[in-house]
Scaffold this active site. Structure first.
Site, PDB file in Angstrom:
ATOM      1  N   ARG A 109      -1.404  -3.070  -5.767  1.00 27.57           N
ATOM      2  CA  ARG A 109      -2.921  -3.123  -5.632  1.00 27.57           C
ATOM      3  C   ARG A 109      -4.114  -3.564  -6.176  1.00 27.57           C
ATOM      4  O   ARG A 109      -4.871  -3.213  -6.158  1.00 27.57           O
ATOM      5  CB  ARG A 109      -2.646  -1.016  -5.303  1.00 27.57           C
ATOM      6  CG  ARG A 109      -1.908  -0.016  -4.800  1.00 27.57           C
ATOM      7  CD  ARG A 109      -2.101   0.913  -4.789  1.00 27.57           C
ATOM      8  NE  ARG A 109      -1.885   1.794  -6.090  1.00 27.57           N
ATOM      9  CZ  ARG A 109      -0.535   2.250  -6.261  1.00 27.57           C
ATOM     10  NH1 ARG A 109       0.686   1.700  -5.872  1.00 27.57           N
ATOM     11  NH2 ARG A 109      -0.737   2.162  -7.284  1.00 27.57           N
ATOM     12  N   GLU A 124       2.007 -11.527   9.275  1.00 23.81           N
ATOM     13  CA  GLU A 124       2.820 -10.791  10.630  1.00 23.81           C
ATOM     14  C   GLU A 124       2.401  -9.678  11.119  1.00 23.81           C
ATOM     15  O   GLU A 124       3.290  -8.871  10.297  1.00 23.81           O
ATOM     16  CB  GLU A 124       3.296 -11.460  10.789  1.00 23.81           C
ATOM     17  CG  GLU A 124       4.765 -11.467  10.689  1.00 23.81           C
ATOM     18  CD  GLU A 124       5.771 -13.008  11.202  1.00 23.81           C
ATOM     19  OE1 GLU A 124       6.229 -11.886  11.885  1.00 23.81           O
ATOM     20  OE2 GLU A 124       5.948 -13.327   9.527  1.00 23.81           O
ATOM     21  N   SER A 125       2.620  -9.397  12.762  1.00 25.78           N
ATOM     22  CA  SER A 125       2.325  -7.611  12.879  1.00 25.78           C
ATOM     23  C   SER A 125       3.616  -8.099  13.523  1.00 25.78           C
ATOM     24  O   SER A 125       3.795  -8.415  15.078  1.00 25.78           O
ATOM     25  CB  SER A 125       1.216  -7.452  13.313  1.00 25.78           C
ATOM     26  OG  SER A 125       1.557  -6.213  14.337  1.00 25.78           O
ATOM     27  N   GLY A 126       4.873  -7.380  13.407  1.00 28.05           N
ATOM     28  CA  GLY A 126       5.583  -7.339  14.812  1.00 28.05           C
ATOM     29  C   GLY A 126       5.483  -5.990  16.218  1.00 28.05           C
ATOM     30  O   GLY A 126       6.035  -5.380  16.627  1.00 28.05           O
ATOM     31  N   ASN A 128      -6.876 -12.674  -7.803  1.00 24.79           N
ATOM     32  CA  ASN A 128      -7.198 -13.137  -9.085  1.00 24.79           C
ATOM     33  C   ASN A 128      -5.995 -14.288 -10.181  1.00 24.79           C
ATOM     34  O   ASN A 128      -5.452 -12.899 -10.380  1.00 24.79           O
ATOM     35  CB  ASN A 128      -8.474 -12.832  -9.790  1.00 24.79           C
ATOM     36  CG  ASN A 128      -8.669 -11.155 -10.108  1.00 24.79           C
ATOM     37  OD1 ASN A 128      -7.695 -10.788 -11.063  1.00 24.79           O
ATOM     38  ND2 ASN A 128      -9.644 -10.822  -9.648  1.00 24.79           N
ATOM     39  N   ARG A 140      -6.553 -12.454 -13.240  1.00 22.69           N
ATOM     40  CA  ARG A 140      -6.267 -11.733 -13.759  1.00 22.69           C
ATOM     41  C   ARG A 140      -5.524 -10.584 -13.472  1.00 22.69           C
ATOM     42  O   ARG A 140      -4.030 -10.373 -13.569  1.00 22.69           O
ATOM     43  CB  ARG A 140      -7.240 -10.323 -14.196  1.00 22.69           C
ATOM     44  CG  ARG A 140      -7.484  -9.535 -15.159  1.00 22.69           C
ATOM     45  CD  ARG A 140      -8.854  -8.776 -14.977  1.00 22.69           C
ATOM     46  NE  ARG A 140      -8.351  -7.542 -16.876  1.00 22.69           N
ATOM     47  CZ  ARG A 140      -8.899  -6.801 -16.736  1.00 22.69           C
ATOM     48  NH1 ARG A 140     -10.020  -6.632 -15.767  1.00 22.69           N
ATOM     49  NH2 ARG A 140      -8.722  -6.340 -17.549  1.00 22.69           N
ATOM     50  N   ARG A 169       7.268  -8.867 -12.494  1.00 27.22           N
ATOM     51  CA  ARG A 169       8.253  -9.763 -11.399  1.00 27.22           C
ATOM     52  C   ARG A 169       9.099 -10.646 -12.143  1.00 27.22           C
ATOM     53  O   ARG A 169       9.210 -11.912 -11.579  1.00 27.22           O
ATOM     54  CB  ARG A 169       7.411  -9.979 -10.540  1.00 27.22           C
ATOM     55  CG  ARG A 169       6.419  -8.769  -9.748  1.00 27.22           C
ATOM     56  CD  ARG A 169       7.610  -7.613  -9.526  1.00 27.22           C
ATOM     57  NE  ARG A 169       7.282  -6.430  -8.481  1.00 27.22           N
ATOM     58  CZ  ARG A 169       7.689  -5.151  -8.111  1.00 27.22           C
ATOM     59  NH1 ARG A 169       8.829  -5.272  -8.732  1.00 27.22           N
ATOM     60  NH2 ARG A 169       6.674  -4.114  -7.568  1.00 27.22           N
TER      61      ARG A 169
END
Length: 233
Positions: free
Chosen positions: A82, A89-91, A176, A178, A187
């Site tokens: 967050r 894109e929207s289904g 950004n 940071r 990750r």
């Protein structure tokens, strides 16, 4: 995985002017780039100090927007962070295309260890073949169901619920430096990090591409990040 830099305002000088405002006031913005060229050793030392002692706010005065194409299950992991802005894109508003992720032969398949310390080992040829076959079979059947519902007049937002998480989506993500360092620390798996992480390989592939782009934009900051154990300040 596709990762492209759409636009950026991200330079090591952004860190320097933000850090030096405490002593130079409004003069720091005017002199930031000139100072970087005039005394790179001093600038490198300041950035390393900020990173080492975790004075993080100077690393926030920059921005990078990436375009990412990846399976939806990767996006769900992205959005656990967050610390970025996302638009996907929207289904609901467009018909999705039949592009699905199938693990390659080099994807490790066997999980060993315990939560928080897993290792993944190569699968047998039989496991690799089975995985590819099952993923393709399920993906094909699901998309055929999706198309049948659309042809019958069912709304896209309803028809899409039969699609599996390995279908590809696309999004813009803006963050950004940071925030990106925090993302990379969690990750990517590196031997030289202070805090080991065990990411899923597919999101790590995205993270590696984002890291390569960022390294070229802010080389002094990137060097300090690695030199101090890949810990976000």
């Amino acid at each position: 995985m596709t990762v492209e830099l759409v636009r950026s305002s991200a330079h090591d000088s952004d860190v320097l002017f933000a850090a030096r405002v405490s002593t130079q006031g409004e003069q720091t913005l005017e002199s930031a780039e000139a100072a970087t060229e005039a005394d790179p050793k001093r600038d490198r030392g300041l950035i390393n100090y900020l990173m080492r002692d975790r004075h993080g706010s100077p690393f926030e005065h920059n921005s990078m927007t990436f375009y990412v194409q990846a399976p939806i299950f990767v996006f769900r992991e992205f959005m656990r962070h967050r610390i970025a802005s996302y638009n996907e894109e929207s289904g609901r508003y467009r018909q999705l295309t039949p592009v699905f992720y199938v693990p390659g032969a080099d994807r490790n398949l066997v999980q060993v260890g315990k939560p928080g310390a897993y290792d993944f080992l190569p699968g047998t040829p039989e496991q690799t073949a089975l995985t590819a076959e099952e993923v393709r079979t399920v993906s094909t059947a699901a998309f055929e169901s999706y198309e049948r519902m659309l042809e019958a007049g069912v709304a896209r937002e309803v028809a899409r619920i039969v699609l599996p998480l390995n279908i590809y989506s696309s999004m813009y993500v803006t963050m950004n430096a940071r925030s990106l360092m925090n993302f990379l620390s969690l990750r990517t798996k590196r031997a030289d990090t202070h805090f080991p992480s065990f990411p899923q390989r597919e999101i790590e592939m995205c993270a590696e591409k984002m890291e390569d782009i960022w390294a070229g934009l802010m080389p002094l900051t990137y060097q300090a990040f690695n030199a101090n154990g890949r810990v976000a300040p």
